[in-house]
Design a protein around this motif. Structure first.
Motif: not given
Length: 338
Positions: A228-251
């Protein structure tokens, strides 16, 4: 050994390791395909059982079968085999699974009729059924209902939307994004996310044409890259390159175990949590890691993006509905990640 004297329409890519028990059945299901213009590129990844002999015998009797040897692990075997695939379309297959006789014909026909689609999966069924637990049965049901590109894209960060050996893709698209990678997380999910970022369109055939063998020693159960943690890290890696790029905080919508796991990963990337959303009245009004826990209706879109981290399938729908009612638009300012 006799070889094909023309370029096949489909290359079947099959990395295999220690599958002598089930490989003959898998090969028989390929031989029974109604679509016959294919080659099988089988990569023996350092087998220590009778697998090499099974492959050698199959190749000797069918000129469409080529056997390569690796021994360096799954991802190198996949890339070695992909490099040797000669057809414009590549169908994945594993050595312990079974395919319906119409599988290749149906996927080839779909891609011929939908030239804008780069990857088509087919619906699948676990077998033997008596070994399938509630979790995998739920995963099967969830995945098989994602038919259109829009449905697949909406759930792309929930879980991997495709069983790897059930897909057929355009080889050029996969080569364009760099083939398979070993990043310490699932190599297939990583590929789907890179293809999506490259605007490749997805689809699934509703017909059940692939049968996925359920057994304790399956790679998805034994390889740490599928934890499960590997899946989360994969998701976050790709989110950081797209949806979350430049974001400093989230809900974070979901203050349970899954949400807290995401909090820890986000903190590693320097992203804070401005608020938590939850439906549990015992949590609402408290603080968690310095941020308030609010009811789902208390937060409106304000420029801070939301990650929905509620993993239970029944609760997931409720969180999505409440966030939409509050004005969040999935893919724009909200993404479901569990």
């Amino acid at each position: 050994m006799t070889t094909l004297n023309h370029l096949p329409a489909v290359s079947i890519l099959m990395p295999v390791r220690n599958e002598e028990r089930f490989l003959p059945a898998a090969l028989r299901s390929l031989a029974a395909q109604t679509f016959t213009d294919w080659e099988l590129v089988a990569v023996d990844d350092g087998s220590t059982d009778g697998t090499p002999g099974v492959l050698a015998e199959a190749a000797a009797s069918d000129p469409r079968i080529r056997v390569l040897h690796s021994g360096k692990g799954l991802v190198p075997a996949l890339n070695q085999g992909l490099k040797e695939c000669r057809a414009p379309l590549v169908a994945r297959m594993d050595g312990d699974d079974i395919v319906h006789p119409q599988r290749l014909a149906a996927q080839v026909a779909f891609l011929a009729a939908h030239t804008g689609t780069g990857l088509v999966a087919c619906s699948f069924k676990h077998f033997p059924r008596q070994q399938v637990g509630l979790g995998m049965a739920g995963y099967e049901k969830w995945q098989n209902r994602l038919i259109t590109h829009e449905e697949i894209a909406a759930d792309l960060f929930v879980e991997s939307p495709f069983v790897h050996p059930s897909v057929m893709y355009r080889r050029a698209d996969v080569e364009q994004v760099g083939g398979y990678r070993d990043q310490g997380w699932p190599e297939d999910y990583d590929l789907w996310l890179r293809l999506a970022a490259a605007q490749v369109k997805f689809a699934r055939l509703p017909e059940t044409l692939f049968f996925w063998r359920e057994r304790p020693e399956r790679t998805t159960r034994t390889n740490p890259a599928y934890a499960p943690d590997a899946f989360r890290r994969c998701k976050l890696h790709h989110l950081m390159n797209g949806f979350l790029e430049g974001e400093s905080e989230v809900i974070l919508a979901g203050a349970g175990l899954e949400g807290r796991a995401w909090y820890r990963l986000l903190r590693e990337e320097g992203i804070g949590v401005s608020a938590w959303l939850d439906v549990d009245p015992r949590k609402i009004g408290r603080e968690l890691h310095g941020a308030p826990v609010l009811a789902t209706g208390q937060v409106r879109p304000s420029g801070v993006k939301m990650l929905m981290t509620v993993g239970a399938r029944g609760a997931r729908a409720l969180v999505r509905a409440s966030s939409a009612q509050a004005g969040f638009v999935e893919g724009i300012d909200a993404v479901c990640v569990a």
